[in-house]
Motif scaffolding. Structure first.
Motif, PDB file in Angstrom:
ATOM      1  N   PRO B 112      58.248  29.108  14.708  1.00 28.90           N
ATOM      2  CA  PRO B 112      56.976  29.717  15.753  1.00 28.90           C
ATOM      3  C   PRO B 112      55.798  28.669  15.831  1.00 28.90           C
ATOM      4  O   PRO B 112      55.177  28.742  16.770  1.00 28.90           O
ATOM      5  N   ASP B 144      56.931  36.525  25.667  1.00 30.36           N
ATOM      6  CA  ASP B 144      56.414  37.271  24.435  1.00 30.36           C
ATOM      7  C   ASP B 144      57.562  38.049  24.118  1.00 30.36           C
ATOM      8  O   ASP B 144      57.334  39.473  24.044  1.00 30.36           O
ATOM      9  N   PHE B 146      58.482  38.649  20.882  1.00 28.86           N
ATOM     10  CA  PHE B 146      58.297  39.394  19.535  1.00 28.86           C
ATOM     11  C   PHE B 146      57.476  40.449  19.608  1.00 28.86           C
ATOM     12  O   PHE B 146      56.059  40.519  19.209  1.00 28.86           O
ATOM     13  N   THR B 147      58.023  41.515  20.108  1.00 28.41           N
ATOM     14  CA  THR B 147      57.016  42.946  20.103  1.00 28.41           C
ATOM     15  C   THR B 147      57.859  43.818  19.275  1.00 28.41           C
ATOM     16  O   THR B 147      58.868  43.586  18.514  1.00 28.41           O
ATOM     17  N   GLN B 148      57.018  44.663  18.907  1.00 29.96           N
ATOM     18  CA  GLN B 148      57.420  45.707  17.783  1.00 29.96           C
ATOM     19  C   GLN B 148      58.689  46.420  18.318  1.00 29.96           C
ATOM     20  O   GLN B 148      59.508  46.667  17.208  1.00 29.96           O
ATOM     21  N   SER B 149      58.659  46.654  19.472  1.00 28.95           N
ATOM     22  CA  SER B 149      59.929  47.370  19.861  1.00 28.95           C
ATOM     23  C   SER B 149      60.978  46.576  19.965  1.00 28.95           C
ATOM     24  O   SER B 149      62.209  46.973  19.486  1.00 28.95           O
TER      25      SER B 149
END
Lengths: 283, 539
Positions: B112, B144, B146-149
Motif C-alpha cells: 500500500p 479505490d 479498498f472499500t468496506q463493502s
C-alpha cells in the motif's frame, strides 16, 4: 434516588457525554458499507493527535504486523475497517474518561486495566467459539463497563456514595448502584452507547453483560463479555470497582461450554496477551 | 480547524441509506451465487466461478490462485486469470507479510505504501479448520478498491469458496474411497451382491452379474425380484429368509442359469449387514462359482487314475514279458531239442503273449495320438462282415471254452472306414466279452443294416457291469472295480479308444448290462459317413 427520576437523570447524561466529532464521524462513515479506506482515513486525519495514536496502536505487538505501518490508509487496509473504528472509539472514549493523575475514590487506572483485560479475554473467548470477527469482541470487552466511568464523571457525588457502600458492606458494585441510584452501570452504559450511535451489538453487550439471556439474538456475545468480566476478576486483572466476583450466569456458562483444561489454558493466554497490550495504556 | 459532524449532513445520510439498499440487493444476489458455489463438486467449476465473482467485485487485471498442497506441505499455483503479470510472479509467497495476512485471514494489500501502477493484494481462503489457499491479485492502483463493502464481499465470497473447496475435497475423497471399495469388490473372484431391507440391490460386482446372467450391473436400487431370473430369485428368497432369522447362512450350492444353455453350480453364503448400533440395514450374499472347483476335483481324480494307470501298465507289460522270458528260457535250457511238441506248445504261448504286448503298446500309442489330436483314419471300402468274422476266428483260436454265434443277416453293405481300426473295435469288444465271461459261455454277434447304418450287437452272459460303472466305462484308464474282475488284466484304455474310433467314424457305441446277467454292446456305424478332409488324411 427514586426510580421515577431515572429518565430525567439519564437525559442529563445524553447532554453531557458527547463523543468527539472525529470518533462520531468515523462511526458514521463506517456504518456506510460503501465507505472506502480513503474516506475513513480522511476523517481520522482531521485529528493529528488521534492519527498518531492510532498508528502507534496499529504498530503495537497486539497486531504483530511484520512491517511498519506509516499511514492511516495503510492501517485501515491492513487491519480492516472494524479494527480501526474500534481503535478510534477506544482512544476517544479513553480520552474522555482518562485518569487525571489525582487519587480518586473510583480507581480509574484499575478501571481501564480491567476494561483492557476484558477486551483481550473477550477476543480470546470469541476465537475459541469460532466467531469470525474477533476484533469486534475486543471493543465489547473494552467498553462493557462504560456506564461506571460515565457515572463517575457526570454523577460523581452519587457514584461516590456507591463506592463507599461497596467498601462498607463489601458488596458488588452493581448491587450498591441499585441500592443508591436505583439503576446500574449497565443500563447507563447502554443509553450512552445508544446516543453515540455505536453499533447495535455493542449497545446490547454493554446493556446486558450482567444478564446475557436478555440480549436475545446477541446473547452469545453478551455471554462472552459476561464470562470475560468474571475471569478477569477471578485472576485479578485490573479493578472492577469492588472486591467480589459476580455470580456466573448458568446459561452463559453452558453456552460457552468450557472445561477445566481450557479455562486453565485461557488464564495463561490472558496473562500473556495482557502483557503484550501494555503499550495500549494509556490508550 | 473546525471539524463538522457529518451526521448533520443530509446528503451523507441520503447517500448512506441508498448505499445500504444497494448493499441489501447485492447481498441477496451474492447469496444466490454462493448457493451455486457451495452446491458444486467439480474443482475447476468452483475455481472458475470464484475467480469470476472476485473479478466482478474488484476488477483485477491479473490473479493467481494458490492452494495448499497437503502432501508436499507447500503452496501450489493452481490457476491464473487475466493478463500475465510479472509483478505477481515476483511476489515472495513465503514473506512475513504474506504469512501475516494468511494468519489474519483478511483481504489485505501487499504494497500500500508503494506508488506503483498496480496494487497487489491477497485474499486468503480460510476454511473451517485452516487456511486452504489464497488469491494473489493485481489491480489498478488508482481505483479505490479498498472499500468496506468490497472487504465484506470478498471475505464472504472467499469463505463460500473455501467451504465449496472443502466440500469438494471431501466429495473427492468419498468418491475415491467408493471407487477403492468397488475396485476391491470387483477384484474378488466371487460374486458379491448386497441388498437393503426393502430387497433393493445396493451393490453388485461383475462376477455376480455374470453368474446371474444380468445384462449389466446397472440395477442398483432395483428390487432383485425385478431383475434376477426365477430360479435365482427363489434361491435368494430362501437364503434371505434364513439370514434374517439367523444373521447368516453357511454355504449352500444351487444351480444358476446365466444363459439358457448354461448351468453352473453356485455356492451361496450370506450375512446380515448391520449398523454399529445393531440395526439391520441389508444382506450381503457371496456367490462362488463351483464349476472351477468341480473341474479341479475332476483333474485330481484324473491324476489319481493316471498314477494307477502307470502302475497297472507296468504290471500289465511285465506279466507277458516274464511269461515270454520264462518260456523262451525253458525252450533253451530245459526242453529237449528233440521235443518238438513241447517246443511248439511253448512257442505258441510266447506268440500269444507277444500279441498281448503288441496290443497294449498299440493302445498306448493310440491314446497318446488321440490326446495329441493326431488320430487319423485311413479310409477305404470295408466289408464289415469279413472284419467281424476274422475277429471271431482269431478269438476262437485263443479260447476253447467260449462259443461264438454270429448272425450277420445275409448281405451287409461295405462301409467307408479304416479297416484296421474297425478291426480293433470288434477285437476289443469281443475280447472283453470273452474276458468277462470267465467260466466260458456264449458270445453272440449279430449285425443288420437299416437306413444307411450298420448295427452290430455283441452280447455275452458274463459277469456284467454295475450301474454306476456303466457311465464311466468309456473314461480313459477307468476299470470297473469289481472283485470278480480283479484278476482280469487290462489297461483301461480299450473302450476309450473304441469309443473314439467310432466317433471318428460318426458312429456310436452303447452298453446295456447288469451284474450277473451279461452285457450287451451295440455298435452303430454309418455306411457313408460325411468325413471332413482332416479325417481322410493319414500322416
Amino acid at each position: 434516588m427514586a426510580r421515577t427520576n431515572l429518565k430525567k437523570q439519564l437525559s442529563k447524561i445524553s447532554d453531557l457525554a458527547t463523543l468527539p466529532v472525529v470518533a462520531n464521524n468515523v462511526i458514521q462513515i463506517t456504518n456506510n458499507p460503501k465507505s472506502s479506506a480513503l474516506e475513513v482515513a480522511k476523517a481520522i486525519s482531521q485529528d493529528a493527535a488521534l492519527t498518531s495514536r492510532i498508528l502507534k496502536m496499529a504498530n503495537s505487538a497486539m497486531y504483530g504486523f511484520p512491517q511498519k505501518i506509516t499511514t492511516i490508509n495503510h492501517a485501515i487496509v491492513i487491519l480492516g475497517f472494524a479494527n480501526i473504528r474500534n481503535l478510534v472509539l477506544a482512544a476517544s472514549i479513553y480520552d474522555m474518561f482518562a485518569p487525571n493523575g489525582q487519587p480518586q475514590l473510583f480507581d480509574r487506572v484499575g478501571f481501564w486495566e480491567h476494561s483492557l483485560a476484558c477486551g483481550i479475554t473477550s477476543k480470546l473467548l470469541a476465537k475459541r467459539l469460532g466467531i469470525k470477527n474477533i476484533e469486534e469482541a475486543f471493543i465489547w470487552g473494552l467498553l462493557h463497563d462504560l456506564g461506571k466511568i460515565v457515572l463517575d464523571t457526570y454523577f460523581h457525588t452519587d457514584f461516590a456514595g456507591v463506592i463507599k457502600l461497596v467498601e462498607e458492606k463489601n458488596i458488588l458494585i452493581r448491587d450498591a448502584e441499585m441500592e443508591v441510584l436505583g439503576y446500574d452501570h449497565a443500563e447507563v452504559g447502554g443509553i450512552v452507547a445508544g446516543n453515540w450511535n455505536l453499533p447495535q451489538t455493542l449497545i446490547k453487550v454493554i446493556r446486558f453483560h450482567h444478564a446475557p439471556p436478555q440480549a436475545n439474538e446477541s446473547m452469545r456475545l453478551a455471554a462472552i463479555v459476561h464470562m470475560a468480566d468474571i475471569f478477569c476478576r477471578a485472576i485479578d486483572l485490573g479493578n472492577g470497582g469492588d472486591r467480589k466476583i459476580p455470580c456466573m450466569h448458568p446459561e452463559a456458562w453452558e453456552l460457552l461450554d468450557l472445561d477445566k483444561e481450557s479455562i486453565k489454558a485461557l488464564f495463561t493466554e490472558m496473562e500473556q496477551e495482557v502483557i503484550k497490550s501494555q503499550a495500549f495504556l494509556p490508550i | 480547524m473546525k471539524i463538522t459532524p457529518i451526521e448533520k449532513d443530509a446528503g451523507f445520510l441520503r447517500q448512506t441509506i441508498s448505499d445500504l439498499h444497494e448493499q441489501i440487493d447485492l447481498l441477496s444476489m451474492l447469496q444466490d451465487i454462493s448457493k451455486q458455489l457451495i452446491s458444486r463438486f467439480d474443482f475447476n467449476n468452483i475455481i472458475s466461478l470464484f475467480l469470476g465473482m472476485v473479478k466482478e467485485i474488484i476488477h483485477y487485471n491479473a490473479a493467481a490462485l494458490y492452494l495448499h498442497d497437503e502432501q508436499k506441505k507447500c503452496w501450489r499455483l493452481v490457476d491464473r486469470s487475466g493478463a500475465d503479470d510479472p509483478e505477481l510472479d515476483a511476489i515472495d509467497i513465503q514473506s512475513s507479510i504474506v504469512q501475516w495476512i494468511l494468519h489474519e485471514g483478511r483481504w489485505s494489500p501487499l504494497n500500500p505504501e508503494h506508488r506503483t501502477k498496480n496494487s497487489i493484494s491477497i485474499l486468503p481462503l480460510t476454511g473451517a479448520q485452516k487456511t486452504m489457499g489464497f488469491l494473489l491479485m493485481s489491480s489498478h492502483a488508482d481505483r479505490d478498491v479498498f472499500t468496506q463493502s468490497n472487504m465484506k464481499l470478498l471475505s464472504f465470497v472467499a469463505s463460500q469458496a473455501s467451504i465449496a473447496l472443502e466440500n469438494q475435497t471431501l466429495y473427492a475423497q468419498l468418491h475415491q474411497s467408493r471407487e477403492y471399495i468397488e475396485n476391491i469388490l470387483e477384484s474378488i473372484n466371487n460374486g458379491i451382491v448386497t441388498i437393503d431391507m426393502e430387497n433393493r440391490v445396493t451393490q453388485i460386482n461383475k462376477n455376480a452379474t455374470a453368474m446371474l446372467g444380468l445384462p449389466s450391473a446397472d440395477i442398483m436400487g432395483t428390487p432383485y425380484h425385478d431383475t434376477f431370473d426365477a430360479p435365482a430369485v427363489a434361491v435368494i428368497d430362501a437364503v434371505r429368509k434364513r439370514t434374517l432369522l439367523d444373521g447368516f447362512t453357511p454355504e449352500t450350492v444351487h444351480d444358476f442359469y446365466p444363459t439358457t444353455d448354461l448351468k453352473i453350480p453356485v455356492a451361496i453364503s450370506s450375512s446380515l449387514l448391520r449398523e454399529p448400533d445393531g440395526t439391520s440395514i441389508g444382506i450381503t450374499f457371496v456367490l462362488r462359482d463351483m464349476s472351477a472347483s468341480k473341474e479341479i476335483e475332476r483333474l485330481r481324480q484324473l491324476d489319481e487314475l493316471k498314477s494307477e494307470f502307470v502302475s497297472n501298465v507296468s504290471h500289465e507289460l511285465r506279466t507277458p514279458m516274464s511269461i515270454i522270458k520264462s518260456y523262451v528260457e525253458a525252450i533253451l535250457n530245459q526242453v529237449s531239442p528233440s521235443d518238438y511238441h513241447t517246443q511248439r506248445e511253448f512257442l505258441h504261448i510266447v506268440n500269444n503273449e507277444a500279441d498281448r504286448l503288441s496290443n497294449m503298446v498299440s493302445d498306448l500309442l493310440d491314446i497318446s495320438r488321440i490326446e495329441a489330436g493326431k488320430f487319423y483314419l485311413d479310409l477305404e471300402e470295408v466289408d464289415i462282415a469279413a472284419v467281424i468274422e476274422s475277429v471271431v476266428e482269431h478269438l476262437q483260436g485263443k479260447s476253447t471254452v467260449h462259443t461264438f454265434t454270429t448272425d450277420l443277416s445275409g448281405s451287409l453293405p461295405n462301409i467307408t472306414a479304416d479297416r484296421d481300426k474297425i478291426y480293433r473295435v470288434f477285437l476289443n469288444v469281443l475280447d472283453n466279452a470273452v474276458k468277462f465271461s470267465p467260466e466260458g459261455g456264449v458270445v453272440s454277434i449279430s449285425a443288420s443294416t437299416r437306413d444307411d447304418t450298420v448295427t452290430c450287437v455283441i452280447a455275452d452272459n458274463g459277469i456284467g457291469i454295475a450301474e454306476p460303472d456303466i457311465e464311466h466305462i468309456f473314461d480313459k484308464f477307468y476299470r470297473a472295480d469289481t472283485s470278480d474282475a480283479g484278476n482280469i488284466s487290462g489297461t483301461g484304455l480299450g473302450l476309450s479308444i473304441v469309443k473314439h474310433i467310432l466317433e471318428e467314424h460318426k458312429g456310436s457305441i452303447d452298453i446295456a448290462s447288469s451284474p450277473g446277467s451279461g452285457t450287451s454292446v451295440t455298435i452303430i456305424l454309418p455306411v457313408f459317413a460325411d468325413y471332413d478332409s482332416g479325417s481322410r488324411t493319414d500322416t
